[in-house]
Design a protein around this motif. Structure first.
Motif, mmCIF file in Angstrom:
data_model
loop_
_atom_site.group_PDB
_atom_site.id
_atom_site.type_symbol
_atom_site.label_atom_id
_atom_site.label_comp_id
_atom_site.label_asym_id
_atom_site.label_seq_id
_atom_site.Cartn_x
_atom_site.Cartn_y
_atom_site.Cartn_z
ATOM 1 N N PRO A 88 0.834 -1.215 0.000
ATOM 2 C CA PRO A 88 0.000 0.000 0.000
ATOM 3 C C PRO A 88 0.866 1.262 0.000
ATOM 4 O O PRO A 88 2.043 1.214 0.358
ATOM 5 C CB PRO A 88 -0.784 -0.091 1.314
ATOM 6 N N PRO A 89 0.275 2.404 -0.360
ATOM 7 C CA PRO A 89 1.024 3.660 -0.277
ATOM 8 C C PRO A 89 1.441 3.922 1.171
ATOM 9 O O PRO A 89 0.875 3.352 2.109
ATOM 10 C CB PRO A 89 0.016 4.723 -0.735
ATOM 11 N N ILE A 116 -2.162 7.173 -8.737
ATOM 12 C CA ILE A 116 -1.555 7.546 -10.013
ATOM 13 C C ILE A 116 -1.918 6.449 -11.011
ATOM 14 O O ILE A 116 -2.134 5.295 -10.616
ATOM 15 C CB ILE A 116 -0.021 7.715 -9.877
ATOM 16 N N ALA A 117 -2.011 6.788 -12.268
ATOM 17 C CA ALA A 117 -2.380 5.798 -13.283
ATOM 18 C C ALA A 117 -1.248 4.796 -13.490
ATOM 19 O O ALA A 117 -0.070 5.146 -13.398
ATOM 20 C CB ALA A 117 -2.701 6.492 -14.603
ATOM 21 N N ASP A 162 -9.797 2.405 2.779
ATOM 22 C CA ASP A 162 -9.708 3.057 4.086
ATOM 23 C C ASP A 162 -8.354 3.708 4.334
ATOM 24 O O ASP A 162 -8.101 4.220 5.418
ATOM 25 C CB ASP A 162 -9.998 2.047 5.203
ATOM 26 N N HIS A 163 -7.487 3.684 3.350
ATOM 27 C CA HIS A 163 -6.143 4.237 3.504
ATOM 28 C C HIS A 163 -6.199 5.762 3.560
ATOM 29 O O HIS A 163 -6.835 6.385 2.713
ATOM 30 C CB HIS A 163 -5.254 3.784 2.344
ATOM 31 N N PRO A 164 -5.541 6.400 4.523
ATOM 32 C CA PRO A 164 -5.633 7.861 4.657
ATOM 33 C C PRO A 164 -5.020 8.640 3.491
ATOM 34 O O PRO A 164 -5.396 9.784 3.262
ATOM 35 C CB PRO A 164 -4.883 8.159 5.967
ATOM 36 N N GLN A 165 -4.114 8.052 2.732
ATOM 37 C CA GLN A 165 -3.485 8.749 1.605
ATOM 38 C C GLN A 165 -3.975 8.248 0.246
ATOM 39 O O GLN A 165 -3.380 8.549 -0.779
ATOM 40 C CB GLN A 165 -1.955 8.602 1.693
ATOM 41 N N ARG A 166 -5.056 7.476 0.245
ATOM 42 C CA ARG A 166 -5.527 6.851 -0.994
ATOM 43 C C ARG A 166 -5.717 7.848 -2.124
ATOM 44 O O ARG A 166 -5.196 7.673 -3.218
ATOM 45 C CB ARG A 166 -6.827 6.085 -0.738
ATOM 46 N N SER A 168 4.414 9.190 -1.246
ATOM 47 C CA SER A 168 4.430 8.037 -2.143
ATOM 48 C C SER A 168 3.271 8.129 -3.125
ATOM 49 O O SER A 168 2.311 8.860 -2.903
ATOM 50 C CB SER A 168 4.333 6.727 -1.356
ATOM 51 N N VAL A 169 3.397 7.367 -4.207
ATOM 52 C CA VAL A 169 2.310 7.216 -5.169
ATOM 53 C C VAL A 169 2.182 5.735 -5.503
ATOM 54 O O VAL A 169 3.148 4.982 -5.425
ATOM 55 C CB VAL A 169 2.533 8.029 -6.475
ATOM 56 N N SER A 170 0.967 5.326 -5.857
ATOM 57 C CA SER A 170 0.715 3.938 -6.208
ATOM 58 C C SER A 170 -0.434 3.862 -7.200
ATOM 59 O O SER A 170 -1.471 4.494 -7.007
ATOM 60 C CB SER A 170 0.356 3.130 -4.952
ATOM 61 N N SER A 171 -0.243 3.057 -8.224
ATOM 62 C CA SER A 171 -1.330 2.849 -9.181
ATOM 63 C C SER A 171 -2.397 1.936 -8.603
ATOM 64 O O SER A 171 -3.471 1.793 -9.185
ATOM 65 C CB SER A 171 -0.779 2.264 -10.484
ATOM 66 N N GLN A 172 -2.139 1.353 -7.450
ATOM 67 C CA GLN A 172 -3.118 0.489 -6.800
ATOM 68 C C GLN A 172 -3.677 1.105 -5.522
ATOM 69 O O GLN A 172 -4.293 0.402 -4.710
ATOM 70 C CB GLN A 172 -2.483 -0.868 -6.492
ATOM 71 N N ALA A 173 -3.507 2.396 -5.331
ATOM 72 C CA ALA A 173 -3.994 3.053 -4.111
ATOM 73 C C ALA A 173 -5.494 2.851 -3.920
ATOM 74 O O ALA A 173 -5.968 2.722 -2.793
ATOM 75 C CB ALA A 173 -3.656 4.544 -4.139
ATOM 76 N N SER A 174 -6.251 2.784 -5.007
ATOM 77 C CA SER A 174 -7.707 2.623 -4.887
ATOM 78 C C SER A 174 -8.099 1.262 -4.315
ATOM 79 O O SER A 174 -9.240 1.083 -3.884
ATOM 80 C CB SER A 174 -8.377 2.838 -6.239
#
Length: 166
Positions: A44-45, A70-71, A61-65, A51-57
């Motif tokens: 997770p991010p 990022i695509a 419940d992640h606070p930085q989602r 940080s950035v993550s293409s899987q953040a979605s």
């Protein structure tokens, strides 16, 4: 006038001390031990906005989602050939070390020139989504002034043949 002189001397000493500490690697942080793909997901991010993550979605419940999203990177051929192209782009840089390279996964470490901050960047060929999932995160600090996002976007441009370098 004398006070200003002493303030400038103190600032110069602090800057030199910070550079000295950084050159010793004390600002590089600790290498994460939990990177890689686990059940079709990268880590997770970070809990902080560095940080950035293409899987953040995938982490609702992640606070930085929202901030970290990022695509993913589009394929340039198939997954392994896209990762090979990414690897070649990255190896042409002086601030990147390839830590792990597999046909479907690439993990590199960026080290900043002056302060020697370290960022960990992962790329994974997602065979279901047919994209390269990406995660880029700073090891220390609470923010990164957009460096990780800019890095991924620059790599996206380089991978697609634009003149921008990562």
């Amino acid at each position: 006038m004398v006070v200003v002189k002493w303030i400038l001397i103190a600032l110069a000493v602090l800057v030199l001390a910070a550079l000295g500490v950084s050159q010793l690697g004390w600002l590089g942080g600790t290498a994460p031990t939990d990177l890689g793909v686990n059940n079709g997901r990268l880590k997770p991010p970070a809990l902080t906005p560095n940080s950035v993550s293409s899987q953040a979605s995938l982490y609702p419940d992640h606070p930085q989602r929202a901030f970290a999203q990022i695509a993913p990177l589009a394929l340039q051929g198939d997954g392994p050939s896209t990762l090979a192209k990414l690897k070649a782009i990255l190896q042409a840089r002086g601030d990147v070390a390839v830590v792990k390279s597999e046909p479907d996964y690439l993990y590199v470490r960026y080290t900043s020139r002056w302060m020697r901050f370290v960022d960990d960047v992962e790329f994974w060929f997602d065979p279901v989504q047919q994209v390269i999932q990406v995660r880029s995160a700073s090891r220390i600090g609470k923010g990164d002034m957009g460096v990780n996002r800019a890095r991924v976007e620059s790599l996206r441009a380089s991978l697609s043949g634009a003149a921008t370098s990562p």
